[in-house]
Design a protein around this motif. Structure first.
Motif, PDB file in Angstrom:
ATOM      1  N   LEU A  18     -10.199  -1.721  -3.209  1.00 29.33           N
ATOM      2  CA  LEU A  18     -10.786  -3.063  -3.188  1.00 29.33           C
ATOM      3  C   LEU A  18      -9.985  -3.983  -2.265  1.00 29.33           C
ATOM      4  O   LEU A  18      -8.767  -4.092  -2.410  1.00 29.33           O
ATOM      5  CB  LEU A  18     -10.797  -3.674  -4.595  1.00 29.33           C
ATOM      6  CG  LEU A  18     -11.631  -2.964  -5.661  1.00 29.33           C
ATOM      7  CD1 LEU A  18     -11.390  -3.606  -7.025  1.00 29.33           C
ATOM      8  CD2 LEU A  18     -13.111  -3.020  -5.303  1.00 29.33           C
ATOM      9  N   GLY A  19     -10.663  -4.652  -1.350  1.00 28.55           N
ATOM     10  CA  GLY A  19      -9.965  -5.540  -0.411  1.00 28.55           C
ATOM     11  C   GLY A  19      -9.145  -4.744   0.574  1.00 28.55           C
ATOM     12  O   GLY A  19      -7.971  -4.994   0.776  1.00 28.55           O
ATOM     13  N   SER A  20      -9.780  -3.759   1.209  1.00 30.65           N
ATOM     14  CA  SER A  20      -9.028  -2.823   2.058  1.00 30.65           C
ATOM     15  C   SER A  20      -8.583  -3.446   3.377  1.00 30.65           C
ATOM     16  O   SER A  20      -7.739  -2.872   4.062  1.00 30.65           O
ATOM     17  CB  SER A  20      -9.860  -1.571   2.326  1.00 30.65           C
ATOM     18  OG  SER A  20     -11.008  -1.929   3.052  1.00 30.65           O
ATOM     19  N   ALA A  59       0.839  -1.202   0.000  1.00 29.25           N
ATOM     20  CA  ALA A  59       0.000   0.000   0.000  1.00 29.25           C
ATOM     21  C   ALA A  59       0.876   1.254   0.000  1.00 29.25           C
ATOM     22  O   ALA A  59       0.590   2.227  -0.704  1.00 29.25           O
ATOM     23  CB  ALA A  59      -0.944  -0.015   1.198  1.00 29.25           C
ATOM     24  N   GLY A  60       1.955   1.226   0.781  1.00 32.91           N
ATOM     25  CA  GLY A  60       2.870   2.367   0.847  1.00 32.91           C
ATOM     26  C   GLY A  60       3.507   2.639  -0.500  1.00 32.91           C
ATOM     27  O   GLY A  60       3.643   3.791  -0.925  1.00 32.91           O
ATOM     28  N   ASP A  61       3.878   1.565  -1.180  1.00 29.78           N
ATOM     29  CA  ASP A  61       4.476   1.688  -2.504  1.00 29.78           C
ATOM     30  C   ASP A  61       3.479   2.308  -3.494  1.00 29.78           C
ATOM     31  O   ASP A  61       3.828   3.174  -4.298  1.00 29.78           O
ATOM     32  CB  ASP A  61       4.909   0.287  -2.960  1.00 29.78           C
ATOM     33  CG  ASP A  61       5.550   0.317  -4.340  1.00 29.78           C
ATOM     34  OD1 ASP A  61       6.594   0.965  -4.472  1.00 29.78           O
ATOM     35  OD2 ASP A  61       4.986  -0.286  -5.268  1.00 29.78           O
ATOM     36  N   MET A  62       2.212   1.884  -3.389  1.00 21.58           N
ATOM     37  CA  MET A  62       1.199   2.432  -4.305  1.00 21.58           C
ATOM     38  C   MET A  62       0.967   3.917  -4.011  1.00 21.58           C
ATOM     39  O   MET A  62       0.819   4.716  -4.941  1.00 21.58           O
ATOM     40  CB  MET A  62      -0.107   1.647  -4.180  1.00 21.58           C
ATOM     41  CG  MET A  62       0.044   0.223  -4.711  1.00 21.58           C
ATOM     42  SD  MET A  62      -1.503  -0.515  -5.235  1.00 21.58           S
ATOM     43  CE  MET A  62      -2.419  -0.405  -3.751  1.00 21.58           C
ATOM     44  N   SER A  95      -5.777   3.637   3.150  1.00 14.69           N
ATOM     45  CA  SER A  95      -6.247   5.011   3.385  1.00 14.69           C
ATOM     46  C   SER A  95      -5.508   5.652   4.553  1.00 14.69           C
ATOM     47  O   SER A  95      -5.340   6.877   4.582  1.00 14.69           O
ATOM     48  CB  SER A  95      -7.757   5.080   3.564  1.00 14.69           C
ATOM     49  OG  SER A  95      -8.197   4.148   4.466  1.00 14.69           O
ATOM     50  N   GLN A  96      -5.030   4.849   5.512  1.00 13.68           N
ATOM     51  CA  GLN A  96      -4.218   5.419   6.595  1.00 13.68           C
ATOM     52  C   GLN A  96      -2.917   6.007   6.030  1.00 13.68           C
ATOM     53  O   GLN A  96      -2.520   7.117   6.386  1.00 13.68           O
ATOM     54  CB  GLN A  96      -3.881   4.356   7.640  1.00 13.68           C
ATOM     55  CG  GLN A  96      -5.065   3.941   8.514  1.00 13.68           C
ATOM     56  CD  GLN A  96      -4.817   2.607   9.216  1.00 13.68           C
ATOM     57  OE1 GLN A  96      -3.679   2.251   9.516  1.00 13.68           O
ATOM     58  NE2 GLN A  96      -5.877   1.855   9.471  1.00 13.68           N
TER      59      GLN A  96
END
Lengths: 307, 65
Positions: free
Chosen positions: A55-57, A35-38, A63-64
Protein backbone atom coordinates in the motif's frame (compact mmCIF):
# COMPACT_ATOMS: atom_id res chain seq x y z
CA UNK A 1 -21.32 6.18 15.61
CA UNK A 2 -20.07 9.59 14.48
CA UNK A 3 -17.42 9.83 11.79
CA UNK A 4 -13.89 10.55 13.02
CA UNK A 5 -12.74 14.14 12.39
CA UNK A 6 -11.08 14.64 9.04
CA UNK A 7 -7.56 15.71 9.84
CA UNK A 8 -6.13 15.33 6.36
CA UNK A 9 -7.25 16.59 2.98
CA UNK A 10 -6.82 13.44 0.90
CA UNK A 11 -7.23 15.11 -2.50
CA UNK A 12 -4.57 17.66 -1.57
CA UNK A 13 -2.32 14.82 -0.41
CA UNK A 14 -2.93 13.09 -3.74
CA UNK A 15 -1.99 16.30 -5.60
CA UNK A 16 1.19 16.57 -3.51
CA UNK A 17 2.10 12.99 -4.46
CA UNK A 18 1.33 13.60 -8.15
CA UNK A 19 3.69 16.56 -8.10
CA UNK A 20 6.36 14.65 -6.18
CA UNK A 21 6.31 11.63 -8.51
CA UNK A 22 8.78 13.00 -11.06
CA UNK A 23 11.53 13.73 -8.56
CA UNK A 24 10.69 11.10 -5.95
CA UNK A 25 13.90 9.11 -6.42
CA UNK A 26 15.95 12.16 -5.35
CA UNK A 27 14.59 11.91 -1.80
CA UNK A 28 13.57 8.28 -1.40
CA UNK A 29 16.28 7.38 1.13
CA UNK A 30 13.88 7.14 4.09
CA UNK A 31 11.41 5.05 2.10
CA UNK A 32 14.29 2.82 1.01
CA UNK A 33 15.43 2.43 4.63
CA UNK A 34 11.92 1.58 5.87
CA UNK A 35 11.24 -0.82 3.00
CA UNK A 36 14.65 -2.47 3.38
CA UNK A 37 14.04 -2.98 7.07
CA UNK A 38 10.66 -4.59 6.36
CA UNK A 39 12.18 -6.92 3.74
CA UNK A 40 14.78 -8.04 6.31
CA UNK A 41 11.99 -8.85 8.75
CA UNK A 42 10.10 -10.84 6.09
CA UNK A 43 13.30 -12.72 5.17
CA UNK A 44 13.42 -14.40 8.60
CA UNK A 45 9.77 -15.53 8.49
CA UNK A 46 9.93 -18.99 7.00
CA UNK A 47 6.57 -19.29 5.30
CA UNK A 48 5.06 -18.55 1.91
CA UNK A 49 2.97 -15.49 1.11
CA UNK A 50 1.23 -16.25 -2.21
CA UNK A 51 -0.46 -12.82 -2.59
CA UNK A 52 1.16 -9.61 -1.30
CA UNK A 53 -0.13 -6.02 -1.50
CA UNK A 54 2.13 -3.00 -1.01
CA UNK A 55 0.00 0.00 0.00
CA UNK A 56 1.42 3.39 -1.00
CA UNK A 57 4.20 1.88 -3.08
CA UNK A 58 5.24 5.26 -4.60
CA UNK A 59 8.08 4.43 -7.03
CA UNK A 60 7.99 0.71 -6.22
CA UNK A 61 11.08 0.59 -4.02
CA UNK A 62 9.68 -2.15 -1.74
CA UNK A 63 9.30 -4.65 -4.57
CA UNK A 64 12.72 -3.66 -5.97
CA UNK A 65 14.38 -4.45 -2.63
CA UNK A 66 12.24 -7.58 -2.18
CA UNK A 67 13.28 -8.86 -5.63
CA UNK A 68 16.95 -8.74 -4.60
CA UNK A 69 16.33 -10.49 -1.25
CA UNK A 70 16.19 -14.05 0.08
CA UNK A 71 12.48 -13.53 0.77
CA UNK A 72 11.56 -13.23 -2.93
CA UNK A 73 10.97 -16.96 -3.59
CA UNK A 74 8.51 -17.10 -0.70
CA UNK A 75 6.45 -14.09 -1.83
CA UNK A 76 4.27 -14.81 -4.86
CA UNK A 77 2.27 -12.09 -6.60
CA UNK A 78 3.11 -8.53 -5.52
CA UNK A 79 0.41 -5.92 -6.18
CA UNK A 80 1.53 -2.29 -5.90
CA UNK A 81 -0.96 0.43 -4.98
CA UNK A 82 -0.79 4.18 -4.64
CA UNK A 83 -3.22 7.06 -4.17
CA UNK A 84 -1.37 8.83 -6.98
CA UNK A 85 -1.66 7.45 -10.51
CA UNK A 86 1.46 9.42 -11.48
CA UNK A 87 3.50 7.53 -8.87
CA UNK A 88 2.46 4.23 -10.51
CA UNK A 89 3.15 5.31 -14.09
CA UNK A 90 5.98 4.04 -16.26
CA UNK A 91 6.41 0.47 -15.05
CA UNK A 92 4.61 -2.78 -15.79
CA UNK A 93 4.23 -4.43 -12.41
CA UNK A 94 0.74 -5.29 -11.12
CA UNK A 95 -0.64 -1.94 -10.04
CA UNK A 96 -3.85 -0.47 -8.60
CA UNK A 97 -4.74 3.12 -7.86
CA UNK A 98 -6.18 2.86 -4.35
CA UNK A 99 -7.18 5.14 -1.52
CA UNK A 100 -5.82 3.59 1.68
CA UNK A 101 -8.99 4.79 3.42
CA UNK A 102 -11.27 2.61 1.22
CA UNK A 103 -9.50 -0.60 0.28
CA UNK A 104 -10.84 -2.63 -2.68
CA UNK A 105 -9.81 -6.11 -1.53
CA UNK A 106 -12.12 -9.05 -0.93
CA UNK A 107 -12.43 -10.67 2.48
CA UNK A 108 -9.55 -13.11 3.15
CA UNK A 109 -8.01 -12.55 -0.28
CA UNK A 110 -4.42 -11.59 0.71
CA UNK A 111 -1.54 -13.25 2.58
CA UNK A 112 0.74 -10.28 3.19
CA UNK A 113 0.00 -6.55 3.35
CA UNK A 114 2.95 -4.18 3.63
CA UNK A 115 3.17 -0.40 3.58
CA UNK A 116 6.20 1.83 3.97
CA UNK A 117 5.74 5.47 4.97
CA UNK A 118 2.22 6.05 3.65
CA UNK A 119 -0.36 5.26 6.32
CA UNK A 120 0.44 8.28 8.52
CA UNK A 121 -1.71 10.27 6.07
CA UNK A 122 -4.98 8.35 6.58
CA UNK A 123 -7.71 10.08 8.59
CA UNK A 124 -8.99 6.93 10.25
CA UNK A 125 -6.04 4.63 10.95
CA UNK A 126 -8.12 2.21 13.08
CA UNK A 127 -10.58 1.93 10.17
CA UNK A 128 -7.81 1.20 7.68
CA UNK A 129 -6.28 -1.39 10.01
CA UNK A 130 -9.64 -3.17 10.33
CA UNK A 131 -10.02 -3.20 6.52
CA UNK A 132 -6.52 -4.69 6.19
CA UNK A 133 -7.19 -7.36 8.80
CA UNK A 134 -10.39 -8.38 6.99
CA UNK A 135 -8.59 -8.57 3.64
CA UNK A 136 -5.98 -10.92 5.11
CA UNK A 137 -6.42 -14.68 5.20
CA UNK A 138 -6.15 -16.28 8.66
CA UNK A 139 -2.47 -16.17 9.72
CA UNK A 140 -1.81 -13.48 7.11
CA UNK A 141 0.77 -10.85 8.00
CA UNK A 142 0.49 -7.07 8.12
CA UNK A 143 3.64 -4.97 8.39
CA UNK A 144 3.79 -1.20 8.02
CA UNK A 145 6.19 1.63 8.66
CA UNK A 146 4.87 5.13 9.30
CA UNK A 147 6.37 8.41 10.40
CA UNK A 148 5.62 8.84 14.10
CA UNK A 149 6.83 10.05 17.48
CA UNK A 150 9.22 12.99 17.30
CA UNK A 151 9.35 13.21 13.50
CA UNK A 152 10.21 16.77 12.39
CA UNK A 153 10.13 18.04 15.97
CA UNK A 154 12.79 20.68 15.19
CA UNK A 155 10.87 22.10 12.24
CA UNK A 156 7.61 22.04 14.18
CA UNK A 157 9.11 24.03 17.08
CA UNK A 158 10.69 26.62 14.78
CA UNK A 159 7.55 27.15 12.69
CA UNK A 160 5.34 27.58 15.73
CA UNK A 161 7.73 30.02 17.35
CA UNK A 162 8.33 32.07 14.19
CA UNK A 163 4.65 32.25 13.38
CA UNK A 164 3.51 33.26 16.86
CA UNK A 165 6.28 35.87 16.96
CA UNK A 166 5.36 37.47 13.63
CA UNK A 167 1.63 36.78 13.28
CA UNK A 168 0.56 36.74 16.90
CA UNK A 169 -0.67 33.14 16.66
CA UNK A 170 0.39 29.83 15.23
CA UNK A 171 -1.50 27.17 13.30
CA UNK A 172 -0.78 23.52 12.80
CA UNK A 173 1.75 23.22 9.99
CA UNK A 174 3.00 19.73 10.71
CA UNK A 175 0.67 16.81 11.25
CA UNK A 176 0.45 15.19 14.68
CA UNK A 177 2.11 11.77 14.83
CA UNK A 178 1.29 8.55 16.63
CA UNK A 179 3.81 6.82 18.90
CA UNK A 180 4.65 3.11 19.19
CA UNK A 181 2.43 2.69 22.24
CA UNK A 182 -0.61 4.15 20.41
CA UNK A 183 -0.01 1.97 17.39
CA UNK A 184 0.35 -1.33 19.25
CA UNK A 185 -2.98 -0.56 20.92
CA UNK A 186 -4.62 0.23 17.59
CA UNK A 187 -3.41 -3.07 16.12
CA UNK A 188 -4.94 -4.93 19.03
CA UNK A 189 -8.22 -3.02 18.73
CA UNK A 190 -8.33 -3.82 15.02
CA UNK A 191 -8.23 -7.53 15.89
CA UNK A 192 -4.61 -8.35 15.04
CA UNK A 193 -2.88 -11.11 16.98
CA UNK A 194 0.66 -10.76 18.36
CA UNK A 195 0.87 -6.98 17.74
CA UNK A 196 4.33 -5.44 17.90
CA UNK A 197 5.55 -1.88 17.27
CA UNK A 198 9.04 -0.41 17.44
CA UNK A 199 10.80 2.81 16.52
CA UNK A 200 13.87 3.50 14.38
CA UNK A 201 15.11 7.05 15.00
CA UNK A 202 16.91 8.54 12.02
CA UNK A 203 18.72 11.86 12.30
CA UNK A 204 19.28 13.38 8.89
CA UNK A 205 21.80 16.23 8.54
CA UNK A 206 21.28 19.00 6.02
CA UNK A 207 23.48 21.89 4.82
CA UNK A 208 20.49 24.20 5.29
CA UNK A 209 16.96 23.74 6.69
CA UNK A 210 15.55 24.74 3.28
CA UNK A 211 17.09 21.52 1.90
CA UNK A 212 14.93 19.61 4.39
CA UNK A 213 11.82 21.35 3.05
CA UNK A 214 12.90 20.56 -0.50
CA UNK A 215 13.23 16.87 0.45
CA UNK A 216 9.79 16.85 2.10
CA UNK A 217 8.33 18.25 -1.11
CA UNK A 218 10.09 15.61 -3.21
CA UNK A 219 8.72 12.91 -0.90
CA UNK A 220 5.19 14.31 -1.26
CA UNK A 221 5.22 14.77 2.52
CA UNK A 222 4.37 18.47 2.68
CA UNK A 223 1.40 19.68 4.68
CA UNK A 224 -1.93 18.14 3.64
CA UNK A 225 -3.86 19.01 6.79
CA UNK A 226 -7.54 19.65 6.11
CA UNK A 227 -7.69 22.60 8.50
CA UNK A 228 -4.80 24.58 7.09
CA UNK A 229 -4.85 28.22 8.06
CA UNK A 230 -6.45 30.46 5.49
CA UNK A 231 -3.18 32.26 4.93
CA UNK A 232 -0.22 30.37 3.55
CA UNK A 233 3.11 30.49 5.32
CA UNK A 234 4.58 33.93 4.57
CA UNK A 235 8.15 34.43 3.40
CA UNK A 236 8.91 36.36 6.57
CA UNK A 237 7.68 33.55 8.84
CA UNK A 238 9.55 30.93 6.83
CA UNK A 239 12.77 33.00 6.90
CA UNK A 240 12.46 33.48 10.66
CA UNK A 241 11.79 29.76 11.19
CA UNK A 242 14.83 28.85 9.10
CA UNK A 243 16.94 31.27 11.19
CA UNK A 244 15.71 29.72 14.43
CA UNK A 245 16.39 26.25 13.03
CA UNK A 246 20.01 27.15 12.27
CA UNK A 247 20.50 28.76 15.69
CA UNK A 248 19.12 25.85 17.67
CA UNK A 249 19.69 22.65 15.76
CA UNK A 250 23.11 23.08 14.14
CA UNK A 251 26.09 20.80 14.64
CA UNK A 252 29.57 22.36 15.06
CA UNK A 253 30.16 21.94 11.31
CA UNK A 254 27.14 24.15 10.55
CA UNK A 255 24.83 21.36 9.33
CA UNK A 256 21.35 21.15 10.83
CA UNK A 257 19.70 18.03 12.25
CA UNK A 258 16.23 16.71 11.40
CA UNK A 259 14.65 13.86 13.37
CA UNK A 260 12.56 11.19 11.69
CA UNK A 261 11.02 8.44 13.83
CA UNK A 262 10.13 5.48 11.62
CA UNK A 263 7.60 3.40 13.49
CA UNK A 264 7.20 -0.17 12.32
CA UNK A 265 4.13 -2.17 13.28
CA UNK A 266 3.46 -5.86 12.79
CA UNK A 267 0.34 -7.90 13.39
CA UNK A 268 -1.11 -11.21 12.26
CA UNK A 269 -4.65 -12.04 11.21
CA UNK A 270 -5.83 -14.43 13.94
CA UNK A 271 -5.52 -18.18 13.45
CA UNK A 272 -6.16 -20.97 16.01
CA UNK A 273 -2.61 -22.36 15.63
CA UNK A 274 -0.99 -19.13 16.81
CA UNK A 275 0.45 -18.97 20.31
CA UNK A 276 -2.28 -18.15 22.84
CA UNK A 277 -2.15 -16.75 26.36
CA UNK A 278 -3.11 -19.19 29.16
CA UNK A 279 -6.40 -18.73 30.99
CA UNK A 280 -6.13 -16.59 34.13
CA UNK A 281 -5.68 -18.79 37.19
CA UNK A 282 -4.25 -21.72 35.21
CA UNK A 283 -0.67 -21.27 36.49
CA UNK A 284 0.89 -24.44 37.93
CA UNK A 285 3.59 -22.65 39.91
CA UNK A 286 3.80 -19.49 41.99
CA UNK A 287 5.62 -16.56 40.40
CA UNK A 288 7.42 -15.90 43.69
CA UNK A 289 8.84 -19.46 43.63
CA UNK A 290 10.03 -19.07 40.04
CA UNK A 291 11.79 -15.85 40.97
CA UNK A 292 13.11 -17.21 44.26
CA UNK A 293 11.52 -14.24 46.03
CA UNK A 294 9.44 -13.94 49.15
CA UNK A 295 5.89 -12.94 48.39
CA UNK A 296 4.61 -10.01 50.40
CA UNK A 297 0.95 -9.14 50.55
CA UNK A 298 0.03 -5.70 49.27
CA UNK A 299 -2.89 -5.80 51.67
CA UNK A 300 -5.60 -6.16 49.01
CA UNK A 301 -7.38 -9.22 47.80
CA UNK A 302 -8.91 -9.46 44.34
CA UNK A 303 -12.58 -8.56 44.35
CA UNK A 304 -12.29 -6.60 47.58
CA UNK A 305 -12.90 -2.90 47.54
CA UNK A 306 -9.91 -1.04 48.90
CA UNK A 307 -11.07 0.73 52.05
CA UNK B 1 -7.22 -3.13 -30.81
CA UNK B 2 -3.67 -2.65 -29.54
CA UNK B 3 -5.07 -0.07 -27.14
CA UNK B 4 -7.57 -2.48 -25.65
CA UNK B 5 -4.91 -5.18 -25.26
CA UNK B 6 -2.64 -2.80 -23.39
CA UNK B 7 -5.54 -1.86 -21.20
CA UNK B 8 -6.36 -5.46 -20.25
CA UNK B 9 -6.52 -6.10 -16.54
CA UNK B 10 -4.34 -8.90 -15.18
CA UNK B 11 -6.57 -11.76 -13.93
CA UNK B 12 -4.53 -11.87 -10.70
CA UNK B 13 -5.90 -8.39 -9.90
CA UNK B 14 -9.49 -9.40 -10.72
CA UNK B 15 -9.18 -12.30 -8.25
CA UNK B 16 -8.71 -10.01 -5.25
CA UNK B 17 -10.65 -6.88 -6.25
CA UNK B 18 -14.03 -5.79 -4.86
CA UNK B 19 -15.79 -2.42 -4.92
CA UNK B 20 -14.13 -0.17 -2.29
CA UNK B 21 -17.48 1.48 -1.50
CA UNK B 22 -19.96 -1.43 -1.38
CA UNK B 23 -17.45 -4.32 -1.00
CA UNK B 24 -19.61 -6.04 -3.62
CA UNK B 25 -18.28 -7.90 -6.66
CA UNK B 26 -17.01 -6.17 -9.81
CA UNK B 27 -17.82 -7.02 -13.42
CA UNK B 28 -15.02 -6.47 -15.89
CA UNK B 29 -16.24 -4.67 -19.04
CA UNK B 30 -13.32 -5.27 -21.39
CA UNK B 31 -14.95 -3.27 -24.21
CA UNK B 32 -15.33 -0.10 -22.19
CA UNK B 33 -12.28 -0.67 -20.04
CA UNK B 34 -14.23 -0.42 -16.82
CA UNK B 35 -14.86 -2.36 -13.62
CA UNK B 36 -18.56 -2.21 -12.84
CA UNK B 37 -19.97 -2.25 -9.32
CA UNK B 38 -23.74 -2.79 -9.67
CA UNK B 39 -24.25 -2.53 -5.90
CA UNK B 40 -22.65 0.93 -5.71
CA UNK B 41 -23.84 1.98 -9.20
CA UNK B 42 -20.29 2.94 -10.16
CA UNK B 43 -17.92 2.15 -13.03
CA UNK B 44 -14.23 2.35 -12.17
CA UNK B 45 -11.97 3.32 -15.08
CA UNK B 46 -8.90 1.34 -16.15
CA UNK B 47 -6.00 3.50 -17.32
CA UNK B 48 -3.04 1.82 -19.00
CA UNK B 49 -3.95 -1.50 -17.41
CA UNK B 50 -4.18 0.09 -13.94
CA UNK B 51 -7.65 -0.08 -12.35
CA UNK B 52 -8.45 3.25 -10.71
CA UNK B 53 -10.32 2.20 -7.57
CA UNK B 54 -11.24 5.70 -6.43
CA UNK B 55 -14.91 6.68 -5.98
CA UNK B 56 -14.17 10.25 -7.10
CA UNK B 57 -12.83 8.96 -10.43
CA UNK B 58 -15.66 6.50 -11.04
CA UNK B 59 -18.53 7.04 -13.48
CA UNK B 60 -22.06 6.85 -12.09
CA UNK B 61 -24.01 4.12 -13.89
CA UNK B 62 -27.05 5.22 -15.91
CA UNK B 63 -30.53 3.94 -15.14
CA UNK B 64 -30.88 0.39 -16.54
CA UNK B 65 -27.24 0.14 -17.56
Amino acid sequence: MSAPPRLFDRSLHRARLDRAALDFAAADFLKARAAGDMVERIEIILRDFPVCVDLGSRSGIFSQILSASDARPRVGTVIETDLSGTMLAGRDSLRLQVDEEALPFGVASLDLVVSSLALHWVNDLPGTLIQIRRALRPDGLFMAAIFGGQTLTELRQCLIEAESELSGGAGLRIAPFADAYDVAGLLQRAGFALPVADVDRVTVRYDHPLKLIQDLRRMGETNALADRQGKPLTRAVLARAMGLYQDRFSDPDGKVRATFDILTMTGWAPHPDQQQPLKPGSAKMRLADALGAIEQSAGEKPGEEPS
Amino acid sequence: MTQSLQNDVDPRLLEVLVCPISHGPLDYDRQKGELISRKAGLAYPIRGGVPVMLAEEARTLDEGE
